[in-house]
Structures are given as structure tokens and as C-alpha cells.
Design a protein around this motif. Sequence first.
Motif, short mmCIF file in Angstrom:
data_model
loop_
_atom_site.label_atom_id
_atom_site.label_comp_id
_atom_site.label_asym_id
_atom_site.label_seq_id
_atom_site.Cartn_x
_atom_site.Cartn_y
_atom_site.Cartn_z
N GLY A 142 1.05 -1.30 0.10
CA GLY A 142 0.09 -0.13 0.22
C GLY A 142 0.63 1.21 -0.05
O GLY A 142 1.90 1.14 -0.29
N ALA A 143 0.46 1.84 0.37
CA ALA A 143 0.74 3.65 0.21
C ALA A 143 2.16 3.93 1.81
O ALA A 143 2.70 2.45 2.22
N LEU A 144 3.53 4.47 0.80
CA LEU A 144 4.55 4.32 1.76
C LEU A 144 4.56 4.61 3.59
O LEU A 144 3.46 4.83 3.69
N LEU A 145 5.02 3.85 4.42
CA LEU A 145 4.60 4.03 5.23
C LEU A 145 4.54 5.47 6.53
O LEU A 145 3.63 5.63 7.25
N TYR A 146 5.42 6.16 5.82
CA TYR A 146 5.22 6.99 5.99
C TYR A 146 4.06 8.20 6.15
O TYR A 146 3.98 9.17 6.51
N ASP A 147 3.45 8.33 4.60
CA ASP A 147 2.40 8.88 4.50
C ASP A 147 1.57 8.34 5.31
O ASP A 147 0.44 9.28 5.87
N ARG A 148 1.32 6.97 5.49
CA ARG A 148 0.31 6.72 5.95
C ARG A 148 0.37 7.33 7.62
O ARG A 148 -0.78 7.44 8.18
N LEU A 149 1.80 6.63 8.15
CA LEU A 149 2.00 8.26 9.64
C LEU A 149 1.21 9.25 9.39
O LEU A 149 0.99 10.15 10.73
N ILE A 150 2.19 9.64 8.74
CA ILE A 150 1.81 11.33 8.60
C ILE A 150 0.61 11.18 8.49
O ILE A 150 -0.22 12.65 9.39
N GLU A 151 -0.52 10.53 7.80
CA GLU A 151 -2.24 11.41 7.66
C GLU A 151 -2.55 10.72 8.74
O GLU A 151 -3.19 11.38 9.65
N ALA A 152 -2.24 10.04 9.54
CA ALA A 152 -3.12 9.25 10.49
C ALA A 152 -2.54 10.26 11.83
O ALA A 152 -3.77 10.81 12.86
N ALA A 153 -1.95 10.99 12.23
CA ALA A 153 -1.95 12.06 13.27
C ALA A 153 -2.11 13.27 12.40
O ALA A 153 -1.72 14.02 13.50
N SER A 154 -2.44 13.48 11.33
CA SER A 154 -3.16 14.85 11.16
C SER A 154 -4.91 14.87 10.79
O SER A 154 -5.56 15.49 10.48
N ALA A 155 -5.13 12.95 11.63
CA ALA A 155 -6.37 13.05 11.62
C ALA A 155 -7.67 14.39 12.45
O ALA A 155 -8.17 13.86 12.35
N ARG A 156 -6.62 14.66 13.72
CA ARG A 156 -7.33 15.83 14.12
C ARG A 156 -7.11 17.37 13.62
O ARG A 156 -7.02 17.67 14.33
N GLY A 157 -6.47 17.87 12.34
CA GLY A 157 -5.70 18.63 12.36
C GLY A 157 -4.17 18.50 12.41
O GLY A 157 -4.31 17.25 11.76
N ALA A 158 -3.73 19.28 11.50
CA ALA A 158 -2.37 19.64 10.96
C ALA A 158 -1.58 18.95 11.99
O ALA A 158 -1.95 19.27 13.38
N CYS A 159 -0.52 18.31 12.16
CA CYS A 159 0.20 17.24 12.86
C CYS A 159 1.80 18.04 13.12
O CYS A 159 1.49 18.74 11.71
N HIS A 160 1.89 17.71 14.04
CA HIS A 160 3.31 19.17 15.03
C HIS A 160 4.38 18.74 13.46
O HIS A 160 4.54 18.09 13.35
N PRO A 161 5.61 19.83 13.31
CA PRO A 161 6.28 19.92 12.20
C PRO A 161 7.44 18.85 12.69
O PRO A 161 7.75 18.22 11.66
N SER A 162 7.33 19.03 14.15
CA SER A 162 8.55 17.85 14.17
C SER A 162 8.49 16.15 14.14
O SER A 162 9.07 15.68 13.54
N LEU A 163 6.76 16.00 13.54
CA LEU A 163 7.11 14.22 13.37
C LEU A 163 7.52 14.19 12.36
O LEU A 163 7.71 13.05 11.62
N ALA A 164 7.63 15.01 11.49
CA ALA A 164 8.37 15.09 9.53
C ALA A 164 10.43 14.95 9.77
O ALA A 164 10.43 14.31 8.59
N LEU A 165 10.76 14.74 10.56
CA LEU A 165 11.78 14.45 10.71
C LEU A 165 12.77 12.94 11.11
O LEU A 165 13.15 12.93 10.63
N GLY A 166 11.43 12.23 11.56
CA GLY A 166 12.06 10.41 11.11
C GLY A 166 10.59 9.76 12.03
O GLY A 166 10.29 10.41 12.66
N ILE A 167 10.89 8.49 11.65
CA ILE A 167 9.81 7.53 11.83
C ILE A 167 10.71 6.35 12.61
O ILE A 167 10.12 5.49 12.95
N GLY A 168 12.12 6.62 12.94
CA GLY A 168 12.45 5.12 13.28
C GLY A 168 11.67 4.98 15.12
O GLY A 168 11.82 3.60 14.65
N GLN A 169 11.50 5.33 15.91
CA GLN A 169 10.58 4.77 16.67
C GLN A 169 9.07 4.43 16.04
O GLN A 169 8.87 2.92 17.40
#
Length: 265
Positions: A142-169
Motif C-alpha cells: 500500500g502507501a508508504l509508511l511515512y505517508d500513512r503515519l503523517i495522515e494518521a497524525a493529522s486526523a484531528r488537524g495538521a500534525c506537529h512539524p517535528s513528526l516529519a523529521l524521522g519515524i525511527g521509533q
Amino acid sequence: MSERPFMQLYVSDYLGDTRHLSCEQHGAYLLLLMTMWNAGGSLPDDDVKLSRCACLSVKKWKAIRADIEPFFVIQNGEWANDRLTKELQKSATKSELRSSAGERGGRAKALKTKQSPLANATILPKHLPDARNHIAAAQLPGALLYDRLIEAASARGACHPSLALGIGQITDLIGQGYDVDRDILPIIREKARPDIGSWKFFATIIIQRATERQAITPKPQAATVDWVGRVKTFKETGMWGAWGPPPGEPGCKAPAELLRERSAA
């Protein structure tokens, strides 16, 4: 080339809403959506211009307009589509996050180069954790994990910019066996807030919820043996079956009290 090279199409939703349309109407509707996407989210409420967008004559367009109108919101002389507007907002959010991450990364690289001009010539290049994360993400269906995570984190509005810096955790959790759709994305959507700037916040809850699920998982009950019936049958027929050593032999699993009762009877 358009700044938005692809448009998300939810096929099941689309077909569920449009089964009543003719082939010509399907074509007109999709062409309007695609033109609207490239135009930034709206088209003028003008039959001549709309007919051109739909690749139809004005006469044919007017004949099917009533069937197409319900899919759009028409106000202030403009046509818009609610679903498309939301997807445009998501696309803009992702673009801004990536741009912000790129700028921060560029500044950090420039500073590092300025501070240690000779170091880069003597140290062998290494794979950064984020590089490994994105390689792992690209292997997911399916979609890239990064895009899916950012979309989920934006479920209730724009997500925090720091979330774009890495998804290692998050990719670490996936490496430990946590499932993206079952364990990870539902928690992120549920707990998403614009002020949360660390994936660690979500990771902690993901681990906690998974632990709680395992703690309440019902354990299979051991089979109940009717020892009274088994002993009675053995006394009457001499047959014991596959229940281990019969009464009177070492290792018999029948309760000793029951065997004594039956012997005294």
C-alpha cells in the motif's frame, strides 16, 4: 508538471456512490474532479467552461448536469467537492512538513560542513537510521509508511512539524512485530493532537495497549475428564481407553479417593 502529481481515488467509495451513472457521466465526473484537483480545489460555475473540462459539447453537458451536480458543492459561483478539498488539505500538509524537514536538514548539513571541513574526507559514509527506516517503509504494502503515519497524525488537524523529521521509533516497533494496521495506526489516529511533536508519545501507548490486550486474552481451558464415569465403566467392562495407565497400575491419573471408593463399593 502539476505540484500535485497524483490524486487519491478511493475506488470502493467512488463506485458505491456512482453506480447509477452512465459511462458518459462517469467520464465527465472524473474529468471534472481531475481538473478541479489541478486547479486547486474549485471550478467556475460556468456551463461553457465546465463542458470543456468534461470534454463534452455545451448541449450534452447541460443534458447531464443535473446528474453530476449532487456530487459537488456549488456556492459563490464556484464548484467544489468535499472529499477532494480534504485530500488537497492533506497533500498541502504533507508538502509543508517535508519542506520544513528538508530546510532543517539542509541547515544542519551546512553547519556540520562548516564546522568540520576535513572530517568528511576521512570518515567512511554510513547508512543513517532514517535511511534504513525509509527502505523498510518502502517494502510495506500500500502507501508508504511515512505517508500513512503523517495522515494518521493529522486526523484531528495538521500534525506537529517535528513528526516529519524521522519515524525511527515507529519502524522499530514494526521490527519488533507490531502490526501497522492493528497496533499502530489506530492509536495514532485516536491520540493525534497538533501539539504532539514526538513519535515516542504514540509508541509508549502502542506498547501499553498491546500489553493490555495480551493480558486479557482468554487462555484455553483444560479438558475436563469424567473420572467417575471412566472408573465406573472400567469396573463394569474392564475397558479404560486412552486415558493413560488403568487403575491399579503405576501412573494412573484417576483421583485416588475415587478409586478407593469404587474398590470399597
